[in-house]
Motif scaffolding. Structure first.
Motif, PDB file in Angstrom:
ATOM      1  N   ARG A 103       0.849  -1.201   0.000  1.00 36.67           N
ATOM      2  CA  ARG A 103       0.000   0.000   0.000  1.00 36.67           C
ATOM      3  C   ARG A 103       0.876   1.238   0.000  1.00 36.67           C
ATOM      4  O   ARG A 103       0.562   2.253  -0.638  1.00 36.67           O
ATOM      5  CB  ARG A 103      -0.900   0.008   1.239  1.00 36.67           C
ATOM      6  CG  ARG A 103      -2.077  -0.905   1.167  1.00 36.67           C
ATOM      7  CD  ARG A 103      -3.241  -0.274   0.416  1.00 36.67           C
ATOM      8  NE  ARG A 103      -3.709  -1.170  -0.610  1.00 36.67           N
ATOM      9  CZ  ARG A 103      -3.543  -0.985  -1.909  1.00 36.67           C
ATOM     10  NH1 ARG A 103      -2.968   0.097  -2.363  1.00 36.67           N
ATOM     11  NH2 ARG A 103      -3.974  -1.873  -2.761  1.00 36.67           N
ATOM     12  N   ALA A 488      -9.084   0.518   3.439  1.00 35.80           N
ATOM     13  CA  ALA A 488      -8.034  -0.042   2.592  1.00 35.80           C
ATOM     14  C   ALA A 488      -8.577  -0.619   1.301  1.00 35.80           C
ATOM     15  O   ALA A 488      -7.860  -0.673   0.299  1.00 35.80           O
ATOM     16  CB  ALA A 488      -7.263  -1.124   3.356  1.00 35.80           C
ATOM     17  N   GLU A 516      -5.624   6.052  -3.517  1.00 33.36           N
ATOM     18  CA  GLU A 516      -4.490   5.275  -3.019  1.00 33.36           C
ATOM     19  C   GLU A 516      -4.079   5.760  -1.642  1.00 33.36           C
ATOM     20  O   GLU A 516      -3.696   4.970  -0.775  1.00 33.36           O
ATOM     21  CB  GLU A 516      -3.301   5.388  -3.993  1.00 33.36           C
ATOM     22  CG  GLU A 516      -3.476   4.624  -5.294  1.00 33.36           C
ATOM     23  CD  GLU A 516      -3.213   3.127  -5.136  1.00 33.36           C
ATOM     24  OE1 GLU A 516      -3.141   2.640  -3.992  1.00 33.36           O
ATOM     25  OE2 GLU A 516      -3.080   2.457  -6.167  1.00 33.36           O
ATOM     26  N   PHE A 520      -4.036   3.676   1.829  1.00 40.32           N
ATOM     27  CA  PHE A 520      -2.838   3.608   2.654  1.00 40.32           C
ATOM     28  C   PHE A 520      -3.163   3.888   4.116  1.00 40.32           C
ATOM     29  O   PHE A 520      -2.656   3.229   5.027  1.00 40.32           O
ATOM     30  CB  PHE A 520      -1.814   4.608   2.112  1.00 40.32           C
ATOM     31  CG  PHE A 520      -0.446   4.491   2.721  1.00 40.32           C
ATOM     32  CD1 PHE A 520       0.358   5.623   2.870  1.00 40.32           C
ATOM     33  CD2 PHE A 520       0.069   3.272   3.137  1.00 40.32           C
ATOM     34  CE1 PHE A 520       1.630   5.522   3.411  1.00 40.32           C
ATOM     35  CE2 PHE A 520       1.332   3.160   3.689  1.00 40.32           C
ATOM     36  CZ  PHE A 520       2.111   4.293   3.830  1.00 40.32           C
ATOM     37  N   ALA A 523      -4.454   0.881   5.565  1.00 40.62           N
ATOM     38  CA  ALA A 523      -3.394  -0.072   5.905  1.00 40.62           C
ATOM     39  C   ALA A 523      -2.815   0.226   7.285  1.00 40.62           C
ATOM     40  O   ALA A 523      -2.508  -0.696   8.048  1.00 40.62           O
ATOM     41  CB  ALA A 523      -2.298  -0.036   4.842  1.00 40.62           C
TER      42      ALA A 523
END
Lengths: 705, 207, 186
Positions: A103, A488, A516, A520, A523
């Protein structure tokens, strides 16, 4: 060159200094090599230091003898189950760190990120391989191992030493994947390793071999486990435990084991044929000379599709137990749940082509498999309704397992729906190989499989260890998991529809960046969830005396595993129960026949410990390592040792030990005395320190299923 | 026949063998399940073979390589060995002398080794004619399927020798009986796989 | 579960059924032998046309399998239900997996065959892979410019359409592979 000379010509095979993770960056310290080399070396260092620290601690506290005689050589399904879960949790930690790294790379992917394409490819390959074969499979195997024999009123599985051997094989495979962090590089071919990319002509190195042999070890272990569980459920049930009186978790265990028995062979064939191609220049999947890569794809997914149902069915079993227990109500629709489980098991063998809709076969075939893939969503839907009807008008308690279950119901349905979307071949052509697919399978795997496993871990932990887990840290972990997963992976649906291919180390579309970044952040939350889980364990062990539940029934459970002490004795039951109805322990509590002394105490035979499991683990690892690195003398020695071990085992005669009746009686009476001295608690006090494991039984009648 | 329900596949020892007969149920069912998974394994390798028939890459095919005479003899050897193993099973169940039991097992072993010897000879002559596994996809599939069966027969022979060694050490005890019962299942199963091999590979290939 | 510790037989064995058991093996052997001889004879003497022969082969083989199951393995209806159930379930799964494989591979074989190479067949696999795009290039110039654009599946130089390394040749304007807009530079 004679055979012997050939065997010892290269004693270390193709191992060399280049196999070390820091070698490349020392030889050529470019920026790329330094970054990737440092990450790789750090990972290797963690493995090496971790192993050294572990050995040091065991030595310091003089636990080698205990470790060997009480755990590694044990044939007790409970100990083996615990070891499986420990393995799963360790591998979960590694695979989550790899996920975080991926990630991170994609968050910075617009400018190329910091990982090399090769490193990124290794990451997604190990992440997938570990999560499926060395996290989810051991986790579910461990839970079934621990719980199922107790639920059917048996003393152990049918083949206890085979159980230990299965654990050894799985651990050997995991060790192979771990050692790939220290020497050499793992495959870059993804978790399904398609040829011809993984053929010797394109990837002659050790990567695909690591992958092949890790999978071979794991799949052999799983095949034996499937056989063991199926025979146990057919042959070891207590008197009166008819199939239609079994708890749902045992039903799902039965169907899972049948899937294991029949789904593993295609994988064994596919990986063996790939190995023949790579080692002996066969032409199963090569380009040209009559090879055909589609053979591999077909075989792999013949395995791969039932495999994902192997992963999810035990989770469904956990949810059935958890939802009914924490709704204070009998499970709604038992028969439909059983039929749905059986339906899923059979149908799972009829849909495998949906994993390769785009690979060239005609539209009729695609249509057939598309329809079959949509049909398989129906029994799962039936199950979801059954769980919801179980909760309806029950008294729902929001314990940690229940939170995971509710998160599962809400999130898994979305994942299932995206699966139905993908089942349409025309749609699949559009989103094939994008992160839409990645979002789908994580959407069913994380809220489905992982939440189920963690819920099961929480649910049965008090039974296995005699004290409850800390609720606060558990709820924090669940919250982080649910929100971390959503952040995520939901962006990946959008990114996939916008065209981001899966496994992209970098991209050029600026529009991808915001999603994205969101992913992240998710994550980070997931790593926080893992940390909370570990802290929870540490805190719970620290506070274990406060949370002891030796009476054995902290949740007012319904099935027979709750009718024993916590932890149960080695032989499970002083006297095998006689079952008359479903929800056998609830019935006993209602009729006042729970917590009775046995009428007669007899000597109980339990399997003796055996070194066969650890020996096969060591020998299996040695053979696999030797094959990967072309250390032929090691392969030969390990193979001979393996055959020798099996022959020696054949000569073993004294395979059981007897636990004397007086000991059984003493242990049983001690437990019953502690139960008599324990104050029972209502469900409202369930999470407090007053809960010593004795339940004041409550039940909502609800609709009779 | 007023026989009770058979407890497990294969010849059941019957009540005269006491607890061995009872223990056999779980052990034989477990082995039966293992054989089912082995059957799927063979099935997949068969499927690979059948779908590789056209993948000859210009190399030799069935008509160039298969020797029907040899296959016929191998088939007879294996079929006879199934019969002799049946005789061994009867000697076990009806408690004939140990010498008779070992004698039948020995004949089975000889027939099995004869099968293997002939088969290896076949493979070597195929390779000599240019039909090695690395020649084409078709030959790779052949050399996956038929030697896989041969490897199973080899394992069966080794197992048989180990059982005879156990008889020498322990006599025909509980575990030896269970071992013979399982090996019987295995041996008959391998003959069934051979029926599929000679039909699908050799005879169909030569029509 | 206790074990007997010696060879002592707890009860005298009932020999009355030995005859029946022996007959089972004998009949099994005779029937199997007959079926084996029949089938080898049919093939050896090319008795009938190919398709009929193959069908007969299959049926006789299946029959012999049943003979083995019945006479040697004693599988029947007098069994614990799970033994026969397992066999039938395995048979069903085998049928689905093998038939499915054959169906899929046949379709792929028809639609995705690599055209025969003009050079000899003795190339190594690696040479094949490298030569394949060149093969497509060589085949291309034969197509006249004014003819309708080739359908996308004509380009069979690689058997894996999902491969990132899609051949950069041979796609007309009307037929493009579904290249993702954000495909990474490799």
């Amino acid at each position: 060159m004679s055979l012997v000379a050939a065997l010892i010509a290269h004693p270390l095979g193709r191992l060399s200094l280049q196999s070390l993770p820091f070698w490349q960056m020392l030889q050529d310290p470019s920026k790329d090599n330094l970054i990737n080399g440092c990450i790789a070396t750090t990972a290797a260092a963690i493995v090496v230091i971790g192993a050294v620290v572990l050995v040091a601690l065991i030595t310091r506290y003089r636990k080698w003898r205990v470790l060997w005689s009480e755990w590694l050589t044990s044939a007790d399904h409970k100990k083996i189950g615990i070891m499986y879960v420990v393995l799963a949790l360790v591998m979960l930690a590694r695979a989550l760190i790899e996920a975080w790294l991926m990630r991170a790379q994609q968050a910075f992917g617009l400018h190329g990120g910091f990982l090399s394409p090769e490193h990124f490819s290794e990451l997604f390959s190990t992440h997938g391989t570990i999560m499926i074969f060395f996290m989810a499979m051991p986790f579910l195997t461990g839970l079934i191992n621990y719980v199922m024999p107790l639920q059917i009123g048996a003393r152990d599985v049918s083949f206890p030493v085979l159980n230990s051997v299965s654990l050894g094989l799985t651990a050997a495979g995991a060790a192979l994947v771990m050692i790939s962090l220290v020497v050499g590089k793992f495959s870059t071919g993804g978790w399904f390793g398609y040829p011809p990319y993984t053929e010797a002509s394109f990837n002659p190195g050790e990567g695909p071999d690591y992958w092949i042999w890790a999978l071979t070890l794991s799949s052999l272990g799983s095949t034996f486990t499937g056989i063991n569980f199926a025979v146990t459920i057919y042959k070891e049930r207590a008197p009166g435990m008819w199939l239609r009186r079994m708890p749902l978790f045992t039903w799902t265990a039965l169907c899972t084991s049948i899937l294991m028995i029949f789904a593993m062979p295609p994988l064994t064939v596919a990986t063996a044929q790939l190995a023949l191609d790579r080692y002996l220049h066969f032409h199963f999947f090569t380009n040209g000379m009559g090879g055909n890569l589609m053979h591999f794809a077909n075989l792999f997914w013949l395995f791969g599709h039932p495999e994902v149902y192997i992963l999810i069915l035990p989770a469904f079993g956990v949810y059935s137990e958890v939802v009914s227990t924490f709704s204070t109500k009998a499970l709604f629709g038992y028969r439909s749940l059983v039929l749905a489980t059986m339906g899923i098991a059979v149908l799972s063998f009829t849909v495998w082509l949906h994993h390769f809709f785009t690979m060239g076969q005609n539209v009729d075939i695609n249509a057939y498999f598309g329809i079959a893939s949509m049909l398989i969503g129906i029994p799962t839907g039936v199950k979801v309704y059954d769980w919801m009807w179980t909760m309806f008008r029950g008294r729902v308690r929001f314990t940690v397992p229940m939170i995971y279950s509710i998160g599962f119901i809400l999130l898994f349905v979305l994942g299932g729906m995206s699966g139905i979307i993908l089942a349409n071949p025309s749609v699949d052509y559009q989103v094939h190989n994008t992160v839409f697919l990645v979002a789908h399978f994580h959407n069913v795997a994380v809220p489905g499989v992982l939440f189920g496993m963690i819920a099961g871990y929480h649910f049965w932990f008090p039974k296995a260890f005699g004290f409850r887990l800390d609720e606060r840290w558990g709820k924090l972990s669940a919250w982080c998991w649910i929100w971390g997963f959503m952040l995520a992976f939901f962006p990946l649906y959008g990114l996939g529809l916008e065209g981001l291919p899966r496994r992209s180390v970098a991209y050029t579309e600026r529009a991808y960046v915001p999603m994205e970044i969101v992913a992240f952040i998710g994550a980070f939350l997931v790593i926080a969830a893992l940390a909370a889980l570990l802290v929870q364990l540490w805190v719970s062990v620290r506070d274990r005396d406060r949370n002891r539940v030796t009476a054995g029934d902290p949740w007012d459970g319904r099935s027979l595993e709750w009718a024993t002490s916590a932890p149960p004795p080695e032989y499970n039951f002083a006297q095998l129960p006689v079952v008359t109805e479903r929800d056998a322990f609830t019935v006993a509590k209602e009729q006042g026949t729970a917590y009775r002394a046995a009428r007669r105490y007899v000597d109980i035979e339990v399997p003796r410990h055996s070194a066969l499991g650890p020996i096969i683990a060591a020998v299996g690892f040695a053979a696999a390592f030797g094959l990967t690195w072309h250390i032929w003398w090691l392969v030969l020695a390990a193979t001979l040792a393996l055959i020798g071990a099996m022959i020696v085992r054949g000569f073993a005669r004294d395979l059981e030990k007897s636990i004397p009746a007086w000991q059984v009686q003493a242990e049983q009476e001690a437990w019953l005395q502690s139960v008599a001295a324990t104050a029972s608690v209502t469900r409202a006090q369930e999470a407090s320190a007053a809960n010593r494991g004795l339940a004041r039984h409550e039940e909502i009648a609800g609709v009779i299923p | 026949m007023s026989q009770p329900v058979a407890r497990h596949p294969g010849l059941n020892l019957g009540g005269a063998h006491g607890s061995t007969d009872a223990a056999a149920e779980r052990l034989m069912f477990g082995f039966w399940v293992f054989l089912m998974s082995d059957a799927i394994l063979f099935g997949m390798v068969f499927a690979s073979y059948v779908t590789s028939l056209d993948a000859r890459a210009g190399g030799p095919g069935p008509h160039d390589l298969y020797d029907i005479r040899s296959v016929f003899i191998e088939t007879l050897l294996l079929l006879c060995s199934s019969f002799t193993f049946g005789m061994a099973s009867l000697a076990l169940k009806y408690q004939h002398s140990t010498r008779r039991l070992v004698g039948w097992l020995g004949v089975t072993l000889l027939l099995g080794m004869g099968f293997l010897g002939l088969e290896i000879h076949d493979f070597l002559s195929m390779i000599a004619k240019g039909g090695s596994a690395s020649r084409s996809g078709f030959l790779s599939a052949f050399f996956d399927l038929v030697p896989l069966h041969g490897a199973h027969v080899t394992a069966g022979c080794i197992w048989l020798v180990c059982l005879v060694a156990q008889i020498a050490r322990f006599g025909v005890d509980h575990w030896v009986k269970l071992g013979i019962l399982r090996l019987a299942l295995f041996w008959h199963f391998l003959d069934i796989i051979w029926i599929a091999i000679f039909s699908v590979v050799y005879l169909a290939g030569l029509t | 579960m206790s074990q007997p510790h010696s060879q002592a037989h707890p009860a005298p064995v009932d020999r009355s059924e030995e005859g029946q058991d022996f007959a089972s093996y004998l009949w099994g052997f005779v029937l199997a032998l007959t079926l084996t001889l029949a089938v080898f004879a049919l093939v050896h003497w090319h008795a009938t046309a190919r398709v009929a022969l193959l069908i007969t082969l299959g049926l006789l083989g299946l029959l012999q399998v049943i003979v083995h199951f019945h006479f040697f393995l004693h599988i029947g209806f007098r069994h614990k239900r799970e033994d026969l159930q397992l066999l039938l379930f395995s048979g069903l799964l085998l049928l689905i997996m093998v038939a499915g494989t054959v169906w899929i591979m046949a379709s792929l074989g028809r639609r995705m065959t690599v055209p025969a190479a003009p050079a000899s067949a003795s190339r190594s696999a690696l040479e094949d892979a490298e030569a394949a795009p060149e093969l497509a290039m060589r085949a291309r110039p034969a197509t006249p410019v004014t003819s309708p654009p080739a359908p996308c599946d004509v380009d069979r130089s690689q058997t894996d359409p999902a491969s990132v390394r899609a051949p950069r040749v041979a796609h007309t304007a009307a037929c493009r592979p579904a290249a993702a807009p954000g495909a990474p530079a490799r």
